[in-house]
Design a protein around this motif. Structure first.
Motif, mmCIF file in Angstrom:
data_model
loop_
_atom_site.group_PDB
_atom_site.id
_atom_site.type_symbol
_atom_site.label_atom_id
_atom_site.label_comp_id
_atom_site.label_asym_id
_atom_site.label_seq_id
_atom_site.Cartn_x
_atom_site.Cartn_y
_atom_site.Cartn_z
ATOM 1 N N LYS A 169 23.495 28.083 26.245
ATOM 2 C CA LYS A 169 22.830 26.539 26.656
ATOM 3 C C LYS A 169 23.770 25.737 25.248
ATOM 4 O O LYS A 169 23.207 25.758 24.003
ATOM 5 C CB LYS A 169 21.580 25.692 26.825
ATOM 6 C CG LYS A 169 20.795 26.509 27.990
ATOM 7 C CD LYS A 169 19.292 25.976 27.663
ATOM 8 C CE LYS A 169 18.783 26.983 29.417
ATOM 9 N NZ LYS A 169 16.900 26.378 28.625
ATOM 10 N N GLY A 219 25.514 19.902 28.234
ATOM 11 C CA GLY A 219 26.174 19.146 29.412
ATOM 12 C C GLY A 219 26.706 20.720 29.966
ATOM 13 O O GLY A 219 26.989 20.928 31.066
ATOM 14 N N GLN A 220 26.233 21.625 29.695
ATOM 15 C CA GLN A 220 26.592 23.275 29.847
ATOM 16 C C GLN A 220 25.856 23.751 30.097
ATOM 17 O O GLN A 220 25.037 24.505 28.673
ATOM 18 C CB GLN A 220 28.207 23.563 29.676
ATOM 19 C CG GLN A 220 28.724 24.282 29.832
ATOM 20 C CD GLN A 220 30.025 24.440 29.122
ATOM 21 O OE1 GLN A 220 30.941 24.801 29.941
ATOM 22 N NE2 GLN A 220 30.333 26.285 28.427
ATOM 23 N N GLU A 221 25.695 25.504 30.816
ATOM 24 C CA GLU A 221 25.149 26.769 30.866
ATOM 25 C C GLU A 221 25.990 27.533 31.252
ATOM 26 O O GLU A 221 26.179 27.112 31.758
ATOM 27 C CB GLU A 221 23.494 26.636 31.811
ATOM 28 C CG GLU A 221 22.809 25.047 31.145
ATOM 29 C CD GLU A 221 21.120 25.702 31.998
ATOM 30 O OE1 GLU A 221 20.900 26.713 32.602
ATOM 31 O OE2 GLU A 221 20.477 24.857 31.328
ATOM 32 N N GLU A 253 26.074 31.408 32.164
ATOM 33 C CA GLU A 253 25.394 32.820 32.250
ATOM 34 C C GLU A 253 25.524 34.277 32.523
ATOM 35 O O GLU A 253 26.846 33.958 33.410
ATOM 36 C CB GLU A 253 24.124 32.326 34.052
ATOM 37 C CG GLU A 253 23.023 33.084 34.254
ATOM 38 C CD GLU A 253 22.702 33.117 35.325
ATOM 39 O OE1 GLU A 253 22.386 33.484 36.568
ATOM 40 O OE2 GLU A 253 22.460 31.285 35.566
ATOM 41 N N LYS A 304 28.985 32.420 34.627
ATOM 42 C CA LYS A 304 28.563 31.686 35.595
ATOM 43 C C LYS A 304 28.863 30.491 34.854
ATOM 44 O O LYS A 304 27.463 30.240 33.551
ATOM 45 C CB LYS A 304 27.721 31.932 36.643
ATOM 46 C CG LYS A 304 27.721 30.936 37.323
ATOM 47 C CD LYS A 304 26.382 30.987 38.237
ATOM 48 C CE LYS A 304 27.386 32.437 39.672
ATOM 49 N NZ LYS A 304 25.979 33.220 40.738
ATOM 50 N N LEU A 305 29.363 29.356 35.138
ATOM 51 C CA LEU A 305 29.333 28.312 34.259
ATOM 52 C C LEU A 305 28.738 26.929 35.255
ATOM 53 O O LEU A 305 28.903 26.817 36.268
ATOM 54 C CB LEU A 305 31.025 27.646 34.191
ATOM 55 C CG LEU A 305 31.323 28.105 32.834
ATOM 56 C CD1 LEU A 305 33.027 27.412 33.002
ATOM 57 C CD2 LEU A 305 30.814 28.668 31.431
ATOM 58 N N ASN A 306 27.394 26.187 34.991
ATOM 59 C CA ASN A 306 26.856 25.595 35.768
ATOM 60 C C ASN A 306 26.820 25.719 36.942
ATOM 61 O O ASN A 306 25.880 25.075 37.924
ATOM 62 C CB ASN A 306 27.273 24.193 35.291
ATOM 63 C CG ASN A 306 26.768 22.949 33.982
ATOM 64 O OD1 ASN A 306 27.063 23.604 33.554
ATOM 65 N ND2 ASN A 306 27.482 21.760 33.917
ATOM 66 N N GLN A 329 27.951 26.787 39.452
ATOM 67 C CA GLN A 329 28.706 26.660 40.776
ATOM 68 C C GLN A 329 30.504 27.230 40.201
ATOM 69 O O GLN A 329 31.280 27.446 41.002
ATOM 70 C CB GLN A 329 29.404 25.018 40.475
ATOM 71 C CG GLN A 329 29.679 24.449 38.817
ATOM 72 C CD GLN A 329 30.032 22.949 38.859
ATOM 73 O OE1 GLN A 329 30.515 21.953 39.525
ATOM 74 N NE2 GLN A 329 28.934 21.966 38.308
ATOM 75 N N LEU A 379 35.623 21.455 29.437
ATOM 76 C CA LEU A 379 35.145 20.668 31.017
ATOM 77 C C LEU A 379 34.777 19.006 29.395
ATOM 78 O O LEU A 379 34.494 19.022 28.288
ATOM 79 C CB LEU A 379 33.268 21.575 30.210
ATOM 80 C CG LEU A 379 32.383 20.085 30.778
ATOM 81 C CD1 LEU A 379 32.094 19.982 32.087
ATOM 82 C CD2 LEU A 379 30.690 20.297 30.224
ATOM 83 N N GLY A 412 32.158 15.509 32.669
ATOM 84 C CA GLY A 412 31.792 16.204 33.608
ATOM 85 C C GLY A 412 32.009 17.266 34.158
ATOM 86 O O GLY A 412 31.903 18.210 35.403
#
Length: 374
Positions: free
Chosen positions: A231, A234-236, A238, A265-267, A269, A280, A283
């Motif tokens: 984290k 503005g970004q996660e 995974e 995988k970002l956010n 999506q 990024l 947003g």
């Protein structure tokens, strides 16, 4: 500079050059005749250029372009023509061209080093660069050890004492970097002026979640039952198990995530493939193909610049050398830079590289770097 050109040409010849490097090589070819010290003749330049462009144009008509690549289908023939033309420059002129003496500074600034602070769950703060090797602490059944090579390692010491809700934080100052191994076996390299907050144990947690400020390179241990999540503002990110770099400094206008292998995988999506970098900003994600290894240059002990702006390079230098950058006049028509310098060298090596190929000049006063243009 010649070493950098040769390195790119070798990659072009072998077919391993990135689109940016192919573009760089083309620009070098066209700029050679403008160099008063070592110029190709007009006939030589035109012959090489015409053959290269004819091959490029023919190949482009036969192929469908891919989005995001400026020179996506450079043919083997064009590559060889390009290399031949550049080789003519090297072997014809490199022995006779005068070598510019590097700038001599009255003082210099040494490189950063392995140093960081570890904050335990009880609030105790440990300076890792001066702490003795061996066990530093034990929390929640986890043993925290500093190895002889300066790495921080977390290992399970007592299965029966595993607890949750306990967090540690490691912070690198300006001019510092550090490597650690988390309890699950994940390896993390933390760049200068960065911090990572993470559980002292992942026991009982549905995911392995950490919080990053700054930049870190991750080699995530595989665990299909427990995703690893990074984290940042503005970004996660995974992952299940992969290698990637996240650049999320607060003073940067964007967050860059570069994938070396596996997938991320970002956010929730966007999924990256190896060799892709997401940017990024405000947003919105933008994805481009890059030389992924270059994104982890700092972890491998190098500064590697590919068409990078002066301000970006000096911002990196400021974090690693612990200096302040002062611009004494407006930067007008300052080019981008490509090259590489060892991070173990003094800052003068970085400054000399920049001066050799531009109208930018530097002076060092204590921990202040003054930047001027001619």
């Amino acid at each position: 500079m010649k070493k950098d050109i040769k390195k790119v040409l070798d990659k072009v010849s072998s077919g391993n050059a990135s689109p940016e490097e192919e573009t760089m090589a083309r620009l070098w070819l066209h700029q050679l005749h403008q160099n008063d010290e070592a110029a190709l003749s007009e006939a030589e330049l035109n012959e090489v250029s015409d053959e290269m462009w004819a091959s490029l144009e023919k190949n482009r008509k036969q192929s469908s372009p891919r989005t995001g690549k400026l020179w996506p289908y450079i043919s083997a023939a064009a590559s060889l023509v390009l290399v031949a033309g550049m080789a003519l420059y090297f072997y014809k002129y490199q022995s006779s061209a005068p070598v510019k003496a590097p700038q001599q500074y009255s003082n210099d600034v040494p490189a950063g080093s392995n140093k960081a602070y570890l904050t335990l769950t009880n609030g105790k703060k440990i300076l890792l660069s001066t702490a003795a090797n061996g066990m530093l602490a034990e929390e929640g059944g986890i043993k925290i050890t500093k190895t002889a090579d300066g790495q921080l390692v977390y290992t399970i010491a007592d299965e029966g004492k595993k607890t949750t809700g306990k967090y540690n934080r490691i912070e690198t100052p300006i001019g510092g970097q550090y490597e650690l191994q988390l309890p699950d076996g994940t390896r993390v390299w933390l760049n200068a002026a960065s911090s990572l907050k993470y559980p002292a144990s992942f026991y009982g947690l549905s995911q392995r979640s950490v919080e990053l400020i700054g930049e870190a390179y991750f080699e995530v241990a595989k665990d299909k039952t427990k995703p690893f999540v990074v984290k940042s503002k503005g970004q996660e990110v995974e992952v299940l198990g992969t290698h990637f770099d996240v650049n999320a400094y607060p003073d940067e206008q964007s967050i860059k995530t570069t994938l070396i292998e596996g997938s991320v995988k970002l956010n929730g999506q966007l999924t990256l493939k190896p060799g892709e970098q997401s940017v990024l900003r405000d947003g919105k994600f933008n994805v481009k193909e890059v030389n992924a290894v270059d994104a982890a240059d700092w972890k491998n002990g190098e500064f590697v610049f590919t068409n990078e702006s002066l301000t970006s390079i000096l911002k990196k230098a400021a974090r690693w050398y612990g200096v302040d950058i002062v611009y004494t006049n407006d930067l007008i028509i300052v080019p981008t830079f490509s090259g590489s310098v060892s991070r173990s060298e003094n800052i003068s090596s970085v400054l000399n590289m920049l001066e050799e190929t531009s109208n930018v000049r530097f002076s060092i006063a204590g921990k202040q770097i003054r930047v001027t243009t001619k």
